[in-house]
Design a protein around this motif. Structure first.
Motif, PDB file in Angstrom:
ATOM      1  N   ASP A 131       3.607 -17.480  69.459  1.00  0.00           N
ATOM      2  CA  ASP A 131       3.563 -18.017  68.100  1.00  0.00           C
ATOM      3  C   ASP A 131       3.530 -16.924  67.040  1.00  0.00           C
ATOM      4  O   ASP A 131       3.769 -17.195  65.867  1.00  0.00           O
ATOM      5  N   GLY A 132       3.204 -15.698  67.454  1.00  0.00           N
ATOM      6  CA  GLY A 132       3.233 -14.584  66.513  1.00  0.00           C
ATOM      7  C   GLY A 132       4.463 -13.709  66.700  1.00  0.00           C
ATOM      8  O   GLY A 132       5.005 -13.160  65.738  1.00  0.00           O
ATOM      9  N   SER A 133       4.910 -13.565  67.935  1.00  0.00           N
ATOM     10  CA  SER A 133       6.038 -12.657  68.175  1.00  0.00           C
ATOM     11  C   SER A 133       7.362 -13.289  67.741  1.00  0.00           C
ATOM     12  O   SER A 133       8.307 -12.572  67.416  1.00  0.00           O
ATOM     13  N   PHE A 134       7.416 -14.616  67.720  1.00  0.00           N
ATOM     14  CA  PHE A 134       8.631 -15.284  67.247  1.00  0.00           C
ATOM     15  C   PHE A 134       8.866 -14.994  65.760  1.00  0.00           C
ATOM     16  O   PHE A 134       9.915 -14.461  65.384  1.00  0.00           O
ATOM     17  N   PRO A 135       7.885 -15.268  64.877  1.00  0.00           N
ATOM     18  CA  PRO A 135       8.089 -14.894  63.472  1.00  0.00           C
ATOM     19  C   PRO A 135       8.152 -13.387  63.265  1.00  0.00           C
ATOM     20  O   PRO A 135       8.785 -12.922  62.306  1.00  0.00           O
ATOM     21  N   LEU A 136       7.533 -12.615  64.180  1.00  0.00           N
ATOM     22  CA  LEU A 136       7.640 -11.153  64.060  1.00  0.00           C
ATOM     23  C   LEU A 136       9.101 -10.737  64.176  1.00  0.00           C
ATOM     24  O   LEU A 136       9.590  -9.924  63.378  1.00  0.00           O
ATOM     25  N   GLY A 137       9.797 -11.295  65.162  1.00  0.00           N
ATOM     26  CA  GLY A 137      11.220 -10.995  65.322  1.00  0.00           C
ATOM     27  C   GLY A 137      11.985 -11.377  64.076  1.00  0.00           C
ATOM     28  O   GLY A 137      12.827 -10.609  63.588  1.00  0.00           O
ATOM     29  N   ALA A 138      11.671 -12.555  63.545  1.00  0.00           N
ATOM     30  CA  ALA A 138      12.352 -13.025  62.335  1.00  0.00           C
ATOM     31  C   ALA A 138      12.066 -12.081  61.161  1.00  0.00           C
ATOM     32  O   ALA A 138      12.973 -11.721  60.405  1.00  0.00           O
TER      33      ALA A 138
ATOM     34  N   GLY B 262       9.670  -4.677  68.640  1.00  0.00           N
ATOM     35  CA  GLY B 262       8.454  -5.184  68.000  1.00  0.00           C
ATOM     36  C   GLY B 262       7.791  -6.262  68.836  1.00  0.00           C
ATOM     37  O   GLY B 262       6.577  -6.228  69.081  1.00  0.00           O
ATOM     38  N   GLY B 263       8.584  -7.202  69.300  1.00  0.00           N
ATOM     39  CA  GLY B 263       8.048  -8.275  70.135  1.00  0.00           C
ATOM     40  C   GLY B 263       7.445  -7.735  71.414  1.00  0.00           C
ATOM     41  O   GLY B 263       6.354  -8.155  71.844  1.00  0.00           O
ATOM     42  N   THR B 264       8.137  -6.773  72.019  1.00  0.00           N
ATOM     43  CA  THR B 264       7.643  -6.165  73.252  1.00  0.00           C
ATOM     44  C   THR B 264       6.285  -5.519  73.028  1.00  0.00           C
ATOM     45  O   THR B 264       5.354  -5.686  73.828  1.00  0.00           O
ATOM     46  N   MET B 265       6.157  -4.813  71.896  1.00  0.00           N
ATOM     47  CA  MET B 265       4.882  -4.150  71.626  1.00  0.00           C
ATOM     48  C   MET B 265       3.763  -5.163  71.429  1.00  0.00           C
ATOM     49  O   MET B 265       2.630  -4.955  71.869  1.00  0.00           O
ATOM     50  N   ALA B 266       4.095  -6.278  70.777  1.00  0.00           N
ATOM     51  CA  ALA B 266       3.090  -7.327  70.575  1.00  0.00           C
ATOM     52  C   ALA B 266       2.612  -7.859  71.929  1.00  0.00           C
ATOM     53  O   ALA B 266       1.410  -8.006  72.171  1.00  0.00           O
TER      54      ALA B 266
ATOM     55  N   PRO C 133     -10.074 -12.912  78.369  1.00  0.00           N
ATOM     56  CA  PRO C 133      -9.229 -13.888  79.070  1.00  0.00           C
ATOM     57  C   PRO C 133      -7.837 -13.954  78.435  1.00  0.00           C
ATOM     58  O   PRO C 133      -7.716 -13.823  77.210  1.00  0.00           O
ATOM     59  N   ASN C 134      -6.813 -14.152  79.256  1.00  0.00           N
ATOM     60  CA  ASN C 134      -5.444 -14.008  78.721  1.00  0.00           C
ATOM     61  C   ASN C 134      -5.122 -14.957  77.565  1.00  0.00           C
ATOM     62  O   ASN C 134      -4.438 -14.570  76.627  1.00  0.00           O
ATOM     63  N   LEU C 135      -5.637 -16.176  77.625  1.00  0.00           N
ATOM     64  CA  LEU C 135      -5.369 -17.108  76.517  1.00  0.00           C
ATOM     65  C   LEU C 135      -5.924 -16.575  75.201  1.00  0.00           C
ATOM     66  O   LEU C 135      -5.252 -16.584  74.173  1.00  0.00           O
ATOM     67  N   LEU C 136      -7.172 -16.079  75.258  1.00  0.00           N
ATOM     68  CA  LEU C 136      -7.807 -15.565  74.050  1.00  0.00           C
ATOM     69  C   LEU C 136      -7.104 -14.299  73.558  1.00  0.00           C
ATOM     70  O   LEU C 136      -6.889 -14.119  72.354  1.00  0.00           O
ATOM     71  N   ALA C 137      -6.725 -13.440  74.494  1.00  0.00           N
ATOM     72  CA  ALA C 137      -6.025 -12.198  74.119  1.00  0.00           C
ATOM     73  C   ALA C 137      -4.747 -12.541  73.351  1.00  0.00           C
ATOM     74  O   ALA C 137      -4.437 -11.916  72.326  1.00  0.00           O
ATOM     75  N   GLY C 138      -4.037 -13.561  73.828  1.00  0.00           N
ATOM     76  CA  GLY C 138      -2.810 -13.985  73.150  1.00  0.00           C
ATOM     77  C   GLY C 138      -3.092 -14.511  71.755  1.00  0.00           C
ATOM     78  O   GLY C 138      -2.369 -14.211  70.797  1.00  0.00           O
ATOM     79  N   ILE C 139      -4.158 -15.285  71.631  1.00  0.00           N
ATOM     80  CA  ILE C 139      -4.501 -15.847  70.322  1.00  0.00           C
ATOM     81  C   ILE C 139      -4.855 -14.731  69.343  1.00  0.00           C
ATOM     82  O   ILE C 139      -4.435 -14.737  68.178  1.00  0.00           O
ATOM     83  N   LEU C 140      -5.597 -13.725  69.839  1.00  0.00           N
ATOM     84  CA  LEU C 140      -5.978 -12.601  68.972  1.00  0.00           C
ATOM     85  C   LEU C 140      -4.733 -11.892  68.441  1.00  0.00           C
ATOM     86  O   LEU C 140      -4.611 -11.640  67.242  1.00  0.00           O
ATOM     87  N   THR C 141      -3.797 -11.586  69.328  1.00  0.00           N
ATOM     88  CA  THR C 141      -2.579 -10.905  68.887  1.00  0.00           C
ATOM     89  C   THR C 141      -1.799 -11.789  67.923  1.00  0.00           C
ATOM     90  O   THR C 141      -1.290 -11.322  66.900  1.00  0.00           O
ATOM     91  N   MET C 142      -1.733 -13.076  68.247  1.00  0.00           N
ATOM     92  CA  MET C 142      -0.980 -14.013  67.419  1.00  0.00           C
ATOM     93  C   MET C 142      -1.515 -14.018  65.984  1.00  0.00           C
ATOM     94  O   MET C 142      -0.752 -13.951  65.021  1.00  0.00           O
TER      95      MET C 142
ATOM     96  N   LEU D 292      -3.397 -11.688  64.578  1.00  0.00           N
ATOM     97  CA  LEU D 292      -3.163 -10.352  64.021  1.00  0.00           C
ATOM     98  C   LEU D 292      -1.741 -10.264  63.470  1.00  0.00           C
ATOM     99  O   LEU D 292      -1.505  -9.733  62.386  1.00  0.00           O
ATOM    100  N   LEU D 293      -0.791 -10.841  64.217  1.00  0.00           N
ATOM    101  CA  LEU D 293       0.615 -10.743  63.820  1.00  0.00           C
ATOM    102  C   LEU D 293       0.887 -11.497  62.513  1.00  0.00           C
ATOM    103  O   LEU D 293       1.812 -11.152  61.783  1.00  0.00           O
ATOM    104  N   TYR D 294       0.078 -12.502  62.215  1.00  0.00           N
ATOM    105  CA  TYR D 294       0.281 -13.218  60.954  1.00  0.00           C
ATOM    106  C   TYR D 294       0.198 -12.241  59.781  1.00  0.00           C
ATOM    107  O   TYR D 294       1.048 -12.234  58.901  1.00  0.00           O
ATOM    108  N   SER D 295      -0.829 -11.388  59.823  1.00  0.00           N
ATOM    109  CA  SER D 295      -0.968 -10.385  58.756  1.00  0.00           C
ATOM    110  C   SER D 295       0.157  -9.360  58.822  1.00  0.00           C
ATOM    111  O   SER D 295       0.716  -8.971  57.788  1.00  0.00           O
ATOM    112  N   VAL D 296       0.474  -8.941  60.029  1.00  0.00           N
ATOM    113  CA  VAL D 296       1.533  -7.937  60.197  1.00  0.00           C
ATOM    114  C   VAL D 296       2.857  -8.478  59.652  1.00  0.00           C
ATOM    115  O   VAL D 296       3.570  -7.790  58.908  1.00  0.00           O
ATOM    116  N   ASN D 297       3.153  -9.727  59.989  1.00  0.00           N
ATOM    117  CA  ASN D 297       4.418 -10.319  59.555  1.00  0.00           C
ATOM    118  C   ASN D 297       4.504 -10.419  58.027  1.00  0.00           C
ATOM    119  O   ASN D 297       5.555 -10.173  57.439  1.00  0.00           O
TER     120      ASN D 297
END
Ligand SMILES: Nc1ncnc2c1ncn2[C@@H]1O[C@H](COP(=O)(O)OP(=O)(O)OP(=O)(O)O)[C@@H](O)[C@H]1O
Ligand SMILES: [Mg+2]
Lengths: 265, 301
Positions: B34-41, B64-68, B82-91, B93-98
């Protein structure tokens, strides 16, 4: 080649469940040794393997392989020279991948590069090797391993492990989950491969006869210690009765718990 | 209508292939999507607006997506999140980055030279409509990616990634570091997702920080619908399933959009609920099928 010095491991330290699972283990294993290990449930046999393979780090003491201290080396690094088979036949292979894919993955140890190694020549090689198992698996290269029986999977795990040429193999009751016929078969194969490739081997078993029959050296474990270590002529002369007697001699125990101790099936 | 269903099915299918890698191959449920998709955009749009090379922008979106994805894997590996939480954290974070990358919350690409405008410019003279050109391009794009994946997952590294999701102990026993594999696998997955996002920005002619919201559901639904199609253990069939699953999903969603238009008390904002409903139905279907299979199997020996 492998030596353990003053190994101790404490689980759940500082809690009411504190458990000294291994204590004062000092062992030196020579190349070509085939060691069988017996001992009651909870004696620490699997924990000893976990320490050697690096699944657990000891609380104190050192593990070295060929004089290199590997006590804190990650499990995957040590796996380059250690092969391991578990009681559960599902642990050694990837069930929803094909036989040839499984064999390709385990053909060489260490990091895998994005290169295409699985070709006709490899398949031929796998087929030739699989014939040794005499289970007809050589005709099922593209079948998922999950379709195989427990015995077939364990025999396959054994073959795959042997092909990667480990310096030491650890077998943790690797025939215990199989029916008697398959268990005998896998044990026969084990003995065959150990001789053929002169593998240094440690084998945990609950079957006293197997422990006596196979290998050149035997450990008896109890309460986290190796209480009896016998090899050579003395090992050859062992009998069940002698082993039980020995246990009582060492532990001064009069309990009639041989069944629990060295259960015989 | 037909063209746009196929086009969107293939466009978002690239994202679904990424989701397939994490959820199915690696067994690493990853919500970074959910974060790497708009990151690519965002990366694509930012570079297009500045007039950079189109293909360079696309490559950078992938990187960029790969790094995320790698960040998510590292958070999981090193901090034991836990992997679900790790993904949410990055996601999150990416909102601000995007937002940083875009500069504003929405960048228009209407009068900008894009990969799609070039494709259309190329195909128009030989009589193709805009919809047709886009469809052809997306079909070509997803099949190139499918081909790369099919080859990759047959290489030694690819096979090992497949085994990781199946039996991690086996991978460790082979002397491979499972942490490194996760970094590679989750990274690659999100690289594909970002490419999908980058192409979506050009398809919609804008990039928006909200573009990816809930996109993971579309990916998951596509993967699961695909699993009802061909039964196989060969990677070529599995990736084909995902692509067809995505096309079917977008067909159904197209139908849902029409239905919403017809039914007076429904609004377009209800579409997400329809998507979720679809995933729940798929999940129930998968469970029912597994139950059936267990019952039918008489333990062959
Ligand atoms: N990860 C762990 N955490 C806590 N305690 C453990 C752990 N692993 C083993 N133990 C404890 O260490 C002791 C030795 O266990 P171990 O599995 O080595 O026994 P074993 O000799 O292999 O027995 P068995 O014949 O039943 O397999 C047991 O008391 C067990 O409960
Ligand atoms: Mg044990």
């Amino acid at each position: 080649m492998i030596s353990l010095k003053n190994i101790a491991i404490v689980f759940n330290k500082g809690t009411p469940d504190e458990n000294l699972a291994l204590n004062n283990i000092n062992l030196s294993i020579k190349e070509g040794d085939f060691i069988t290990i017996i001992g009651s449930n909870g004696a620490g046999k699997s924990t000893l393997f976990n320490i050697i393979s690096g699944s657990y780090f000891p609380t104190s003491g050192t593990v070295s392989i060929n004089n290199i201290d590997v006590t804190r080396h990650a499990e995957y690094k040590r796996a380059k020279y250690i092969g391991r088979i578990f009681q559960n036949p599902l642990m050694g292979t990837a069930g929803n991948m094909s036989l040839e894919d499984n064999m390709m993955i385990s053909y060489k140890k260490g990091f895998k590069w994005p290169i295409l190694s699985l070709n006709q020549k490899m398949r031929q090689f796998f087929q030739d090797e699989l014939k040794q198992l005499d289970m007809g698996l050589e005709n099922r290269l593209r079948d998922n391993v999950g379709l195989f029986s427990g015995g077939q999977r364990q025999a396959l795990t054994l073959l795959m492990m042997v092909l990667s040429q480990p310096a030491l193999i650890l077998l943790d009751e690797h025939t215990a989950a199989l029916d008697p016929k398959n268990a005998a078969l896998v044990l026969e194969l084990t003995s065959h491969f150990v001789k053929k490739y002169n593998l240094t081997t440690m084998m945990i078993t609950h079957n006293m006869n197997h422990a006596i029959e196979y290998g050149n050296r035997l450990f008896m474990m109890d309460k986290g210690e190796v209480i009896f270590d016998v090899q050579g002529e003395e090992k050859k002369a062992l009998t069940q009765a002698r082993l039980i007697e020995k246990f009582h001699e060492i532990r001064h125990s009069e309990f009639d718990n041989d069944k629990v101790l060295l259960s015989q099936d | 209508m037909f063209e746009s269903i196929i086009a969107e099915g293939c466009l978002y299918g690239i994202m679904a292939l990424g989701v397939f890698i994490t959820f199915r191959v690696l067994d690493f449920p990853d919500l970074t999507v959910d974060g790497s998709f708009p990151l690519g955009a965002a990366i694509m749009a930012a570079f297009l607006v500045k007039g950079y090379s189109l293909w360079l922008a696309l490559v950078l979106a992938f990187v960029g997506g790969t790094m995320a994805g790698m960040l998510t894997a590292v958070l999981h590996n090193e901090l034991k999140i836990p992997n679900l939480l790790a993904g949410i954290l990055t996601m999150i974070l990416l909102y601000s980055v995007n937002l940083r990358i875009l500069g504003t919350s929405n960048v228009s690409l209407l009068n900008v030279d894009t990969i799609l405008s070039r494709v259309f410019g190329f195909l128009k003279p030989i009589g193709f409509s805009r919809e047709m050109s886009y469809m052809l391009f997306f079909i070509l794009a997803i099949f190139i990616i499918k081909f790369i994946m099919d080859v990759f997952f047959r290489t030694d590294l690819g096979l090992t990634l497949g085994a990781l999701g199946n039996n991690q102990q086996m991978i460790i026993s082979q002397g491979v570091n499972p942490k490194l594999l996760k970094v590679i696998g989750v990274g690659f997955s999100n690289g594909l997702v970002a490419i999908s996002g980058a192409l979506t920005a050009q398809y919609q002619n804008f990039a928006d920080v909200g573009l990816g919201q809930g996109i993971i559901i579309a990916g998951l639904a596509s993967v699961m619908i695909g699993e009802f199609l061909f039964r196989s253990n060969r990677i070529g069939w599995l990736t084909l399933n995902v692509i067809l699953g995505s096309i079917i999903f977008h067909g159904v969603m197209y139908g849902a959009r029409l239905a919403i238009f017809e039914i007076p008390f429904l609004e377009s904002s209800d579409l997400k609920a329809v998507q979720v409903l679809l995933v729940i139905i798929c999940l129930a279907g998968v469970l029912a099928r597994e139950h059936q299979r267990k019952k039918g199997k008489e333990k062959p020996r």
